[in-house]
Design a protein around this motif. Structure first.
Motif, PDB file in Angstrom:
ATOM      1  N   THR A 145     -25.392  72.390  35.058  1.00 41.28           N
ATOM      2  CA  THR A 145     -24.483  71.905  34.015  1.00 41.28           C
ATOM      3  C   THR A 145     -23.015  72.142  34.380  1.00 41.28           C
ATOM      4  O   THR A 145     -22.132  71.571  33.754  1.00 41.28           O
ATOM      5  CB  THR A 145     -24.786  72.544  32.649  1.00 41.28           C
ATOM      6  OG1 THR A 145     -24.555  73.951  32.734  1.00 41.28           O
ATOM      7  CG2 THR A 145     -26.219  72.264  32.218  1.00 41.28           C
ATOM      8  N   THR A 146     -22.761  72.970  35.387  1.00 42.06           N
ATOM      9  CA  THR A 146     -21.383  73.234  35.808  1.00 42.06           C
ATOM     10  C   THR A 146     -20.945  72.329  36.953  1.00 42.06           C
ATOM     11  O   THR A 146     -19.780  72.356  37.347  1.00 42.06           O
ATOM     12  CB  THR A 146     -21.207  74.698  36.255  1.00 42.06           C
ATOM     13  OG1 THR A 146     -22.000  74.929  37.429  1.00 42.06           O
ATOM     14  CG2 THR A 146     -21.617  75.657  35.153  1.00 42.06           C
ATOM     15  N   LEU A 147     -21.851  71.512  37.477  1.00 38.50           N
ATOM     16  CA  LEU A 147     -21.517  70.642  38.604  1.00 38.50           C
ATOM     17  C   LEU A 147     -20.738  69.418  38.132  1.00 38.50           C
ATOM     18  O   LEU A 147     -21.039  68.849  37.074  1.00 38.50           O
ATOM     19  CB  LEU A 147     -22.792  70.195  39.322  1.00 38.50           C
ATOM     20  CG  LEU A 147     -23.580  71.297  40.019  1.00 38.50           C
ATOM     21  CD1 LEU A 147     -24.896  70.754  40.537  1.00 38.50           C
ATOM     22  CD2 LEU A 147     -22.770  71.911  41.139  1.00 38.50           C
ATOM     23  N   PRO A 148     -19.748  68.979  38.915  1.00 38.84           N
ATOM     24  CA  PRO A 148     -18.949  67.807  38.549  1.00 38.84           C
ATOM     25  C   PRO A 148     -19.671  66.510  38.926  1.00 38.84           C
ATOM     26  O   PRO A 148     -19.535  66.009  40.038  1.00 38.84           O
ATOM     27  CB  PRO A 148     -17.672  67.984  39.372  1.00 38.84           C
ATOM     28  CG  PRO A 148     -18.129  68.733  40.588  1.00 38.84           C
ATOM     29  CD  PRO A 148     -19.260  69.635  40.122  1.00 38.84           C
ATOM     30  N   LEU A 149     -20.459  65.975  38.024  1.00 40.79           N
ATOM     31  CA  LEU A 149     -21.230  64.752  38.288  1.00 40.79           C
ATOM     32  C   LEU A 149     -20.288  63.569  38.474  1.00 40.79           C
ATOM     33  O   LEU A 149     -19.529  63.215  37.576  1.00 40.79           O
ATOM     34  CB  LEU A 149     -22.202  64.490  37.138  1.00 40.79           C
ATOM     35  CG  LEU A 149     -23.103  63.275  37.281  1.00 40.79           C
ATOM     36  CD1 LEU A 149     -24.012  63.433  38.503  1.00 40.79           C
ATOM     37  CD2 LEU A 149     -23.932  63.078  36.027  1.00 40.79           C
ATOM     38  N   ALA A 150     -20.329  62.958  39.655  1.00 40.81           N
ATOM     39  CA  ALA A 150     -19.443  61.842  39.959  1.00 40.81           C
ATOM     40  C   ALA A 150     -20.150  60.493  39.845  1.00 40.81           C
ATOM     41  O   ALA A 150     -19.507  59.460  39.792  1.00 40.81           O
ATOM     42  CB  ALA A 150     -18.860  62.007  41.364  1.00 40.81           C
ATOM     43  N   GLU A 151     -21.472  60.490  39.828  1.00 38.75           N
ATOM     44  CA  GLU A 151     -22.238  59.253  39.708  1.00 38.75           C
ATOM     45  C   GLU A 151     -23.399  59.504  38.751  1.00 38.75           C
ATOM     46  O   GLU A 151     -23.862  60.618  38.598  1.00 38.75           O
ATOM     47  CB  GLU A 151     -22.785  58.810  41.064  1.00 38.75           C
ATOM     48  CG  GLU A 151     -21.706  58.412  42.042  1.00 38.75           C
ATOM     49  CD  GLU A 151     -22.265  57.925  43.360  1.00 38.75           C
ATOM     50  OE1 GLU A 151     -23.459  57.568  43.422  1.00 38.75           O
ATOM     51  OE2 GLU A 151     -21.509  57.904  44.336  1.00 38.75           O
ATOM     52  N   GLY A 152     -23.877  58.463  38.135  1.00 38.54           N
ATOM     53  CA  GLY A 152     -24.986  58.602  37.215  1.00 38.54           C
ATOM     54  C   GLY A 152     -24.519  59.030  35.834  1.00 38.54           C
ATOM     55  O   GLY A 152     -23.332  59.137  35.558  1.00 38.54           O
ATOM     56  N   ILE A 174     -26.697  63.004  53.673  1.00 37.20           N
ATOM     57  CA  ILE A 174     -27.087  63.773  52.499  1.00 37.20           C
ATOM     58  C   ILE A 174     -26.097  64.890  52.215  1.00 37.20           C
ATOM     59  O   ILE A 174     -25.781  65.169  51.060  1.00 37.20           O
ATOM     60  CB  ILE A 174     -28.549  64.289  52.574  1.00 37.20           C
ATOM     61  CG1 ILE A 174     -29.031  64.786  51.208  1.00 37.20           C
ATOM     62  CG2 ILE A 174     -28.716  65.370  53.610  1.00 37.20           C
ATOM     63  CD1 ILE A 174     -29.006  63.757  50.105  1.00 37.20           C
ATOM     64  N   VAL A 175     -25.559  65.513  53.249  1.00 33.97           N
ATOM     65  CA  VAL A 175     -24.537  66.550  53.050  1.00 33.97           C
ATOM     66  C   VAL A 175     -23.313  65.933  52.370  1.00 33.97           C
ATOM     67  O   VAL A 175     -22.777  66.470  51.398  1.00 33.97           O
ATOM     68  CB  VAL A 175     -24.173  67.236  54.384  1.00 33.97           C
ATOM     69  CG1 VAL A 175     -22.942  68.106  54.238  1.00 33.97           C
ATOM     70  CG2 VAL A 175     -25.354  68.053  54.905  1.00 33.97           C
ATOM     71  N   ARG A 176     -22.866  64.777  52.854  1.00 38.86           N
ATOM     72  CA  ARG A 176     -21.716  64.089  52.266  1.00 38.86           C
ATOM     73  C   ARG A 176     -22.003  63.664  50.829  1.00 38.86           C
ATOM     74  O   ARG A 176     -21.198  63.871  49.923  1.00 38.86           O
ATOM     75  CB  ARG A 176     -21.350  62.860  53.118  1.00 38.86           C
ATOM     76  CG  ARG A 176     -20.218  62.026  52.532  1.00 38.86           C
ATOM     77  CD  ARG A 176     -19.882  60.828  53.408  1.00 38.86           C
ATOM     78  NE  ARG A 176     -21.001  59.989  53.780  1.00 38.86           N
ATOM     79  CZ  ARG A 176     -21.596  59.095  52.972  1.00 38.86           C
ATOM     80  NH1 ARG A 176     -21.187  58.950  51.727  1.00 38.86           N
ATOM     81  NH2 ARG A 176     -22.598  58.357  53.427  1.00 38.86           N
ATOM     82  N   GLU A 177     -23.171  63.073  50.590  1.00 39.29           N
ATOM     83  CA  GLU A 177     -23.515  62.571  49.263  1.00 39.29           C
ATOM     84  C   GLU A 177     -23.665  63.697  48.235  1.00 39.29           C
ATOM     85  O   GLU A 177     -23.255  63.547  47.083  1.00 39.29           O
ATOM     86  CB  GLU A 177     -24.789  61.730  49.317  1.00 39.29           C
ATOM     87  CG  GLU A 177     -24.616  60.393  50.006  1.00 39.29           C
ATOM     88  CD  GLU A 177     -23.833  59.381  49.192  1.00 39.29           C
ATOM     89  OE1 GLU A 177     -23.646  59.581  47.978  1.00 39.29           O
ATOM     90  OE2 GLU A 177     -23.399  58.368  49.775  1.00 39.29           O
ATOM     91  N   LEU A 178     -24.251  64.818  48.627  1.00 44.16           N
ATOM     92  CA  LEU A 178     -24.380  65.941  47.690  1.00 44.16           C
ATOM     93  C   LEU A 178     -23.015  66.440  47.253  1.00 44.16           C
ATOM     94  O   LEU A 178     -22.803  66.774  46.083  1.00 44.16           O
ATOM     95  CB  LEU A 178     -25.198  67.073  48.316  1.00 44.16           C
ATOM     96  CG  LEU A 178     -26.681  66.795  48.502  1.00 44.16           C
ATOM     97  CD1 LEU A 178     -27.330  67.908  49.321  1.00 44.16           C
ATOM     98  CD2 LEU A 178     -27.387  66.607  47.176  1.00 44.16           C
ATOM     99  N   ASP A 179     -22.073  66.455  48.190  1.00 43.90           N
ATOM    100  CA  ASP A 179     -20.710  66.861  47.862  1.00 43.90           C
ATOM    101  C   ASP A 179     -20.033  65.815  46.982  1.00 43.90           C
ATOM    102  O   ASP A 179     -19.461  66.131  45.938  1.00 43.90           O
ATOM    103  CB  ASP A 179     -19.918  67.098  49.142  1.00 43.90           C
ATOM    104  CG  ASP A 179     -18.494  67.587  48.884  1.00 43.90           C
ATOM    105  OD1 ASP A 179     -18.242  68.198  47.826  1.00 43.90           O
ATOM    106  OD2 ASP A 179     -17.637  67.364  49.751  1.00 43.90           O
ATOM    107  N   GLU A 180     -20.118  64.540  47.373  1.00 40.45           N
ATOM    108  CA  GLU A 180     -19.462  63.469  46.621  1.00 40.45           C
ATOM    109  C   GLU A 180     -20.022  63.315  45.211  1.00 40.45           C
ATOM    110  O   GLU A 180     -19.271  63.113  44.264  1.00 40.45           O
ATOM    111  CB  GLU A 180     -19.616  62.124  47.345  1.00 40.45           C
ATOM    112  CG  GLU A 180     -18.798  61.992  48.596  1.00 40.45           C
ATOM    113  CD  GLU A 180     -19.053  60.683  49.331  1.00 40.45           C
ATOM    114  OE1 GLU A 180     -18.467  60.519  50.409  1.00 40.45           O
ATOM    115  OE2 GLU A 180     -19.838  59.840  48.849  1.00 40.45           O
ATOM    116  N   GLU A 181     -21.333  63.392  45.070  1.00 38.95           N
ATOM    117  CA  GLU A 181     -21.969  63.117  43.780  1.00 38.95           C
ATOM    118  C   GLU A 181     -21.976  64.306  42.838  1.00 38.95           C
ATOM    119  O   GLU A 181     -21.954  64.124  41.620  1.00 38.95           O
ATOM    120  CB  GLU A 181     -23.399  62.619  43.984  1.00 38.95           C
ATOM    121  CG  GLU A 181     -23.462  61.262  44.646  1.00 38.95           C
ATOM    122  CD  GLU A 181     -24.864  60.722  44.768  1.00 38.95           C
ATOM    123  OE1 GLU A 181     -25.797  61.290  44.164  1.00 38.95           O
ATOM    124  OE2 GLU A 181     -25.033  59.711  45.476  1.00 38.95           O
TER     125      GLU A 181
END
Length: 109
Positions: A69-76, A25-32
């Motif tokens: 809204t400032t987060l870089p969404l990588a999936e979805g 979950i730590v990795r996925e929160l960063d990646e996504e």
């Protein structure tokens, strides 16, 4: 392949071989979503996706103070935090909805 297309869900993903759910979950929160400053990460419970993949999903909770809204969404398609009263308006996979409702029912008032 997207397991639940056209549904809202939560951030997360599958464990790599030998990887613990907390590490995942730590990795996925960063990646996504570029989320790296997560406070109070707590493992909650597991729920099986009975109507989809059959996978056992580990739910976590954490606190984060920021503007999604400032987060870089990588999936979805879209990232949006919702108030509990807005959940009924969303199409959410049944096991995710069950997990969210279980968490909301157990949290302190």
């Amino acid at each position: 392949m997207i397991a639940w297309p056209d549904h809202w869900s939560v951030l997360g993903g599958g464990c790599d071989p030998g990887e613990a759910p907390r590490t995942t979950i730590v990795r996925e929160l960063d990646e996504e979503a570029g989320l790296t400053d997560i406070a109070d990460l707590t493992e909650l419970f597991e729920i099986r996706d009975e109507h989809g993949s059959g996978q056992l999903i580990t739910f976590f909770a954490a606190t984060w103070d920021g503007d999604e809204t400032t987060l870089p969404l990588a999936e979805g398609v879209k990232l949006q935090f919702l108030a509990p009263e807005d959940l009924a308006l969303r199409t959410i996979p049944p096991f995710i909805r069950d997990g969210i409702n279980r968490y909301l029912a157990a949290r302190p008032a």
